[in-house]
Design a protein around this motif. Structure first.
Motif, PDB file in Angstrom:
ATOM      1  N   ASP A  17       0.816  -1.274   0.279  1.00  0.00           N
ATOM      2  CA  ASP A  17       0.354   0.028   0.009  1.00  0.00           C
ATOM      3  C   ASP A  17       0.922   1.030  -0.291  1.00  0.00           C
ATOM      4  O   ASP A  17       0.326   2.013  -0.734  1.00  0.00           O
ATOM      5  N   GLN A  18       1.988   1.123   0.616  1.00  0.00           N
ATOM      6  CA  GLN A  18       3.326   2.383   1.008  1.00  0.00           C
ATOM      7  C   GLN A  18       3.606   2.540  -0.287  1.00  0.00           C
ATOM      8  O   GLN A  18       3.532   3.818  -0.881  1.00  0.00           O
ATOM      9  N   ILE A  19       3.877   1.363  -1.173  1.00  0.00           N
ATOM     10  CA  ILE A  19       4.671   1.539  -2.656  1.00  0.00           C
ATOM     11  C   ILE A  19       3.916   1.944  -3.308  1.00  0.00           C
ATOM     12  O   ILE A  19       4.087   2.978  -3.654  1.00  0.00           O
ATOM     13  N   LEU A  20       2.847   1.990  -3.483  1.00  0.00           N
ATOM     14  CA  LEU A  20       1.778   2.465  -4.419  1.00  0.00           C
ATOM     15  C   LEU A  20       1.646   3.526  -4.063  1.00  0.00           C
ATOM     16  O   LEU A  20       1.187   4.890  -4.768  1.00  0.00           O
ATOM     17  N   GLU A  21       1.637   4.203  -3.217  1.00  0.00           N
ATOM     18  CA  GLU A  21       0.756   5.292  -1.969  1.00  0.00           C
ATOM     19  C   GLU A  21       2.102   6.407  -2.737  1.00  0.00           C
ATOM     20  O   GLU A  21       1.870   7.799  -3.532  1.00  0.00           O
ATOM     21  N   ILE A  22       3.311   5.588  -2.994  1.00  0.00           N
ATOM     22  CA  ILE A  22       4.734   6.326  -3.175  1.00  0.00           C
ATOM     23  C   ILE A  22       4.850   6.772  -4.685  1.00  0.00           C
ATOM     24  O   ILE A  22       4.885   8.018  -5.608  1.00  0.00           O
ATOM     25  N   ILE A  23       4.184   5.417  -5.668  1.00  0.00           N
ATOM     26  CA  ILE A  23       3.922   6.292  -6.834  1.00  0.00           C
ATOM     27  C   ILE A  23       3.527   7.184  -7.095  1.00  0.00           C
ATOM     28  O   ILE A  23       3.635   7.805  -8.210  1.00  0.00           O
ATOM     29  N   MET A  24       2.016   7.136  -6.493  1.00  0.00           N
ATOM     30  CA  MET A  24       1.383   7.141  -7.116  1.00  0.00           C
ATOM     31  C   MET A  24       1.416   9.212  -6.117  1.00  0.00           C
ATOM     32  O   MET A  24       1.119  10.652  -7.235  1.00  0.00           O
ATOM     33  N   LEU A  25       2.483   9.631  -5.254  1.00  0.00           N
ATOM     34  CA  LEU A  25       2.499  10.544  -5.206  1.00  0.00           C
ATOM     35  C   LEU A  25       3.329  11.081  -5.511  1.00  0.00           C
ATOM     36  O   LEU A  25       3.307  12.638  -6.444  1.00  0.00           O
ATOM     37  N   ALA A  26       4.195  10.984  -5.934  1.00  0.00           N
ATOM     38  CA  ALA A  26       5.529  11.409  -7.333  1.00  0.00           C
ATOM     39  C   ALA A  26       4.567  11.627  -8.656  1.00  0.00           C
ATOM     40  O   ALA A  26       4.983  12.684  -9.206  1.00  0.00           O
ATOM     41  N   GLY A  27       4.066  10.908  -9.235  1.00  0.00           N
ATOM     42  CA  GLY A  27       3.239  11.077 -10.113  1.00  0.00           C
ATOM     43  C   GLY A  27       2.182  12.427  -9.944  1.00  0.00           C
ATOM     44  O   GLY A  27       2.303  13.271 -10.719  1.00  0.00           O
ATOM     45  N   PHE A  28       1.119  12.268  -9.118  1.00  0.00           N
ATOM     46  CA  PHE A  28       0.295  13.539  -8.556  1.00  0.00           C
ATOM     47  C   PHE A  28       1.054  14.813  -8.694  1.00  0.00           C
ATOM     48  O   PHE A  28       0.673  15.668 -10.059  1.00  0.00           O
ATOM     49  N   TYR A  29       2.296  14.961  -8.126  1.00  0.00           N
ATOM     50  CA  TYR A  29       3.555  16.016  -8.021  1.00  0.00           C
ATOM     51  C   TYR A  29       3.817  16.264  -9.224  1.00  0.00           C
ATOM     52  O   TYR A  29       4.206  17.604  -9.501  1.00  0.00           O
ATOM     53  N   ARG A  30       4.257  15.058 -10.105  1.00  0.00           N
ATOM     54  CA  ARG A  30       4.511  15.650 -11.447  1.00  0.00           C
ATOM     55  C   ARG A  30       3.465  16.248 -12.490  1.00  0.00           C
ATOM     56  O   ARG A  30       4.180  17.337 -12.555  1.00  0.00           O
ATOM     57  N   THR A  31       1.942  15.679 -12.475  1.00  0.00           N
ATOM     58  CA  THR A  31       1.187  16.839 -12.992  1.00  0.00           C
ATOM     59  C   THR A  31       1.198  18.474 -12.207  1.00  0.00           C
ATOM     60  O   THR A  31       0.720  19.055 -12.658  1.00  0.00           O
ATOM     61  N   VAL A  32       1.188  18.205 -10.651  1.00  0.00           N
ATOM     62  CA  VAL A  32       1.081  18.932 -10.421  1.00  0.00           C
ATOM     63  C   VAL A  32       2.389  20.343 -10.954  1.00  0.00           C
ATOM     64  O   VAL A  32       2.380  21.477 -11.120  1.00  0.00           O
ATOM     65  N   SER A  33       3.613  19.343 -11.341  1.00  0.00           N
ATOM     66  CA  SER A  33       4.908  20.477 -11.732  1.00  0.00           C
ATOM     67  C   SER A  33       4.154  21.395 -13.086  1.00  0.00           C
ATOM     68  O   SER A  33       4.311  21.945 -13.636  1.00  0.00           O
ATOM     69  N   TYR A  34       3.541  20.012 -13.845  1.00  0.00           N
ATOM     70  CA  TYR A  34       3.314  20.696 -14.617  1.00  0.00           C
ATOM     71  C   TYR A  34       2.110  21.662 -15.229  1.00  0.00           C
ATOM     72  O   TYR A  34       2.892  21.990 -15.846  1.00  0.00           O
ATOM     73  N   LEU A  35       1.232  22.012 -13.783  1.00  0.00           N
ATOM     74  CA  LEU A  35       0.996  23.104 -14.184  1.00  0.00           C
ATOM     75  C   LEU A  35       1.142  23.940 -14.026  1.00  0.00           C
ATOM     76  O   LEU A  35       0.433  24.897 -14.294  1.00  0.00           O
ATOM     77  N   ALA A  36       1.624  23.631 -12.641  1.00  0.00           N
ATOM     78  CA  ALA A  36       1.907  25.358 -12.274  1.00  0.00           C
ATOM     79  C   ALA A  36       4.138  25.603 -13.232  1.00  0.00           C
ATOM     80  O   ALA A  36       3.128  27.116 -13.585  1.00  0.00           O
ATOM     81  N   ASN A  37       4.048  24.720 -13.848  1.00  0.00           N
ATOM     82  CA  ASN A  37       4.986  25.242 -14.960  1.00  0.00           C
ATOM     83  C   ASN A  37       4.475  25.850 -16.405  1.00  0.00           C
ATOM     84  O   ASN A  37       4.642  26.014 -16.663  1.00  0.00           O
ATOM     85  N   GLY A  38       3.555  24.607 -16.328  1.00  0.00           N
ATOM     86  CA  GLY A  38       2.867  25.145 -18.444  1.00  0.00           C
ATOM     87  C   GLY A  38       1.949  26.111 -17.793  1.00  0.00           C
ATOM     88  O   GLY A  38       2.121  26.958 -18.825  1.00  0.00           O
ATOM     89  N   LEU A  39       1.279  26.603 -16.941  1.00  0.00           N
ATOM     90  CA  LEU A  39       0.617  27.833 -16.715  1.00  0.00           C
ATOM     91  C   LEU A  39       1.897  29.001 -16.107  1.00  0.00           C
ATOM     92  O   LEU A  39       0.710  30.267 -15.903  1.00  0.00           O
ATOM     93  N   ASP A  40       2.871  28.666 -15.790  1.00  0.00           N
ATOM     94  CA  ASP A  40       3.330  30.063 -15.678  1.00  0.00           C
ATOM     95  C   ASP A  40       3.221  30.895 -14.285  1.00  0.00           C
ATOM     96  O   ASP A  40       3.430  32.092 -14.141  1.00  0.00           O
ATOM     97  N   LEU A  41       3.493  29.660 -13.307  1.00  0.00           N
ATOM     98  CA  LEU A  41       1.829  30.243 -12.135  1.00  0.00           C
ATOM     99  C   LEU A  41       2.664  31.770 -11.175  1.00  0.00           C
ATOM    100  O   LEU A  41       4.735  30.833 -11.575  1.00  0.00           O
ATOM    101  N   PRO A  42       2.966  32.456 -11.321  1.00  0.00           N
ATOM    102  CA  PRO A  42       4.418  34.104 -10.064  1.00  0.00           C
ATOM    103  C   PRO A  42       4.825  32.425  -9.173  1.00  0.00           C
ATOM    104  O   PRO A  42       3.578  32.428  -8.380  1.00  0.00           O
ATOM    105  N   LEU A  43       5.571  32.655  -8.254  1.00  0.00           N
ATOM    106  CA  LEU A  43       5.769  32.529  -7.081  1.00  0.00           C
ATOM    107  C   LEU A  43       4.756  32.880  -6.190  1.00  0.00           C
ATOM    108  O   LEU A  43       4.660  34.109  -6.227  1.00  0.00           O
TER     109      LEU A  43
END
Length: 187
Positions: free
Chosen positions: A149-175
């Motif tokens: 369960d933890q391994i699935l969570e770790i992989i999903m968490l990394a994937g989710f925050y990669r998506t968050v990174s795509y969103l924030a970077n792609g939208l060029d959000l100011p800090l």
């Protein structure tokens, strides 16, 4: 200096009741929602899908483990926006020191700085970032420290925050005004 123009306009107050309720559930009292949240909430569908994938309930990983995965993922994707939010809001609570923060930015990682389990988290994020997969050895290292369960969570968490990174970077959000900056911690 000219102010940055939002690529997608954030939702403006007053927020619809369900959106305000969701903001109230995730933001500390009296703190305005993050620009990422108000931008995502400009689309009911996007906000609903975004909220469904967050994994921030703290049930399977410690706060420190979760933040190591999130911070390393955001650092590797160059997402200063989300990385800065997490460093500013969670590093102290997660017992992540200034030296830890600098180490999370370092590529390649210095495995000697971390516990064996933490070094495995960082190696997992790095492998997923670089190759989008784990070798049998890398997966075995995860299994040494974490259950299925933890391994699935770790992989999903990394994937989710990669998506968050795509969103924030792609939208060029100011800090965010109170967000940390890479330059403050890079050595």
């Amino acid at each position: 200096m000219e102010a940055a123009v939002q690529r997608i306009s954030p939702l403006q107050q007053p927020y619809p009741s369900p959106v305000q309720q969701s903001f109230d559930a995730i933001m500390p009292a009296g703190i305005a929602p993050l620009l990422l949240f108000t931008t995502m909430a400009s689309s009911e569908r996007a906000w609903s899908k975004f909220r469904a994938g967050s994994l921030l309930d703290g049930r399977l990983l410690t706060l420190r483990e979760r933040e190591i995965v999130i911070d390393r993922t955001c650092a590797r994707t160059g997402c200063e926006y989300e990385w800065g939010v997490h460093i500013a809001k969670f590093a102290e609570k997660a017992r992540i020191t200034a030296i830890d923060i600098a180490e999370l930015l370092a590529v390649p990682a210095n495995a000697g700085h971390w516990t064996a389990a933490e070094a495995t988290l960082i190696a997992t994020v790095d492998a997923l970032h670089e190759r989008a997969t784990l070798t049998d050895e890398e997966f075995g290292n995860l299994r040494t420290h974490y259950g299925d369960d933890q391994i699935l969570e770790i992989i999903m968490l990394a994937g989710f925050y990669r998506t968050v990174s795509y969103l924030a970077n792609g939208l060029d959000l100011p800090l965010e005004a109170d967000g940390a900056k890479f330059a403050e911690y890079r050595t």
